[in-house]
Design an enzyme around this catalytic site. Structure first.
Site, PDB file in Angstrom:
ATOM      1  CG  ASP A  48      48.813  49.838  47.177  1.00 51.89           C
ATOM      2  OD1 ASP A  48      47.747  49.327  46.780  1.00 51.89           O
ATOM      3  OD2 ASP A  48      49.235  49.707  48.343  1.00 51.89           O
ATOM      4  CE1 TYR A  84      39.345  37.572  42.453  1.00 45.46           C
ATOM      5  CE2 TYR A  84      38.025  35.712  41.706  1.00 45.46           C
ATOM      6  CZ  TYR A  84      39.110  36.550  41.552  1.00 45.46           C
ATOM      7  OH  TYR A  84      39.969  36.369  40.487  1.00 45.46           O
ATOM      8  CB  THR A 125      49.255  31.350  39.207  1.00 42.58           C
ATOM      9  OG1 THR A 125      47.939  31.443  39.782  1.00 42.58           O
ATOM     10  CG2 THR A 125      49.132  31.236  37.691  1.00 42.58           C
ATOM     11  CG  ASN A 133      48.013  40.103  36.110  1.00 48.04           C
ATOM     12  OD1 ASN A 133      47.396  39.055  35.944  1.00 48.04           O
ATOM     13  ND2 ASN A 133      49.042  40.193  36.959  1.00 48.04           N
ATOM     14  CE  LYS A 150      39.270  39.474  39.327  1.00 45.46           C
ATOM     15  NZ  LYS A 150      40.344  40.307  38.727  1.00 45.46           N
ATOM     16  CB  SER A 191      37.464  39.010  34.426  1.00 40.31           C
ATOM     17  OG  SER A 191      36.356  38.687  35.235  1.00 40.31           O
TER      18      SER A 191
END
Length: 290
Positions: free
Chosen positions: A58, A151, A186, A86, A155, A137
């Site tokens: 985790d 977010y 995805t 990832n 990044k 990223s």
């Protein structure tokens, strides 16, 4: 390039699973991580049946726990040649909405976790004077828009860490690559989270409100093919194929034409700002000279 040992975080779906499949098909050794094996049973079964291994990590775990798990994975083959950070997720909303817990969880997953996994592999890579660290990223790590503040902040932080890492470990023969995907088909958009705090009424009809409404309509319509993107990434890391010529020559790898064009546009705005600052400094210098 000889067969490599890969450690890929977040192999339950998306880029992580696709990359694990690609590496295994090329007869490389793969260790993937998932947060929970039971919740990712299908992906775990597929990877194991193809000769890979899966561990539970985790990315919000404490530093020592993550480092120990990474080093235990390293002991399986005696080395990790490629670390791919990832695993990650996105919570989108207005800056005004985010709670402290949401901020901490986003940073722990997207920044602290990759930092700790990197700390886990560096001693071995440094001793062997070889290795490759890939940090996934986002185009949002270069160009953050409305609703992507938190977010994008994580990044941007990941990219800042990666830039420093690049300079710190180059002399040890360790490569670093920042990957900046655009929109790909995805489950990323499907898994998007929003803050628990409702968007205040004053934002109704605003750019934040409108942007949040766009995402549901984009599901399944993203322009990018994740398998093609992973193939390009695999080539850059291994030095094979058409992308192999970029191995060791680039720090950043935007994936998808939408990412390329968006980053180009952002770069032009930055250069324009810098040009104005140059004029200001030159004018000030001239005035002081008088």
């Amino acid at each position: 390039m000889a067969n490599l040992v890969w450690l890929i975080t977040g192999v339950s779906n998306g880029f992580g699973l696709a990359l694990a499949r690609t590496a295994l098909a090329a007869k490389h050794q793969v260790i993937g991580s998932v947060r929970n094996k039971n919740a990712s049973a299908d992906a775990v079964r597929e990877i194991v049946e193809k000769g890979g291994h899966v561990i539970e990590v985790d990315m919000t775990e404490p530093q020592q726990s993550i480092v120990m798990k990474v080093q235990a994975a390293e002991a399986k083959y005696g080395r990790i040649d490629v670390l791919v950070n990832n695993a990650g997720y996105s919570i989108l909303g207005g800056i005004e909405q985010f709670s402290e817990d949401e901020v901490l969880r986003q940073y722990r997953t997207n920044v602290y976790g990759p930092l700790f996994t990197t700390q886990g592999v560096l001693p071995g890579m440094r001793t062997r004077r070889s290795g490759f660290i890939v940090n996934i990223s986002s185009v949002g790590g270069q160009d953050s828009h409305a609703t992507g503040g938190l977010y994008g902040a994580t990044k941007f932080a990941l990219e800042g860490m990666s830039e420093s890492l690049y300079y710190e470990v180059k002399e040890f023969g360790i490569g670093v690559l920042i990957v900046e995907p655009g929109l790909f088909r995805t489950n990323f958009l499907h898994a998007l989270e929003t803050p628990k705090k409702i968007l205040p009424e004053g934002y109704k009809g605003s750019v934040v409100d409108k942007t949040l409404g766009l995402f549901s309509g984009m599901l399944g319509k993203q322009p990018g093919d994740p398998d093609k993107a992973v193939r390009r990434l695999f080539e850059v890391v291994t030095g094979n194929g058409s992308g192999g010529k970029l191995r060791g020559k680039v720090l950043r790898l935007p994936l998808g034409m939408d990412a390329v064009e968006r980053i180009e546009k952002k770069t032009r705005t930055v250069l324009a700002d810098v040009a104005e600052a140059r004029k200001l400094e030159e004018d000030a210098s001239t005035a002081l000279g008088k």
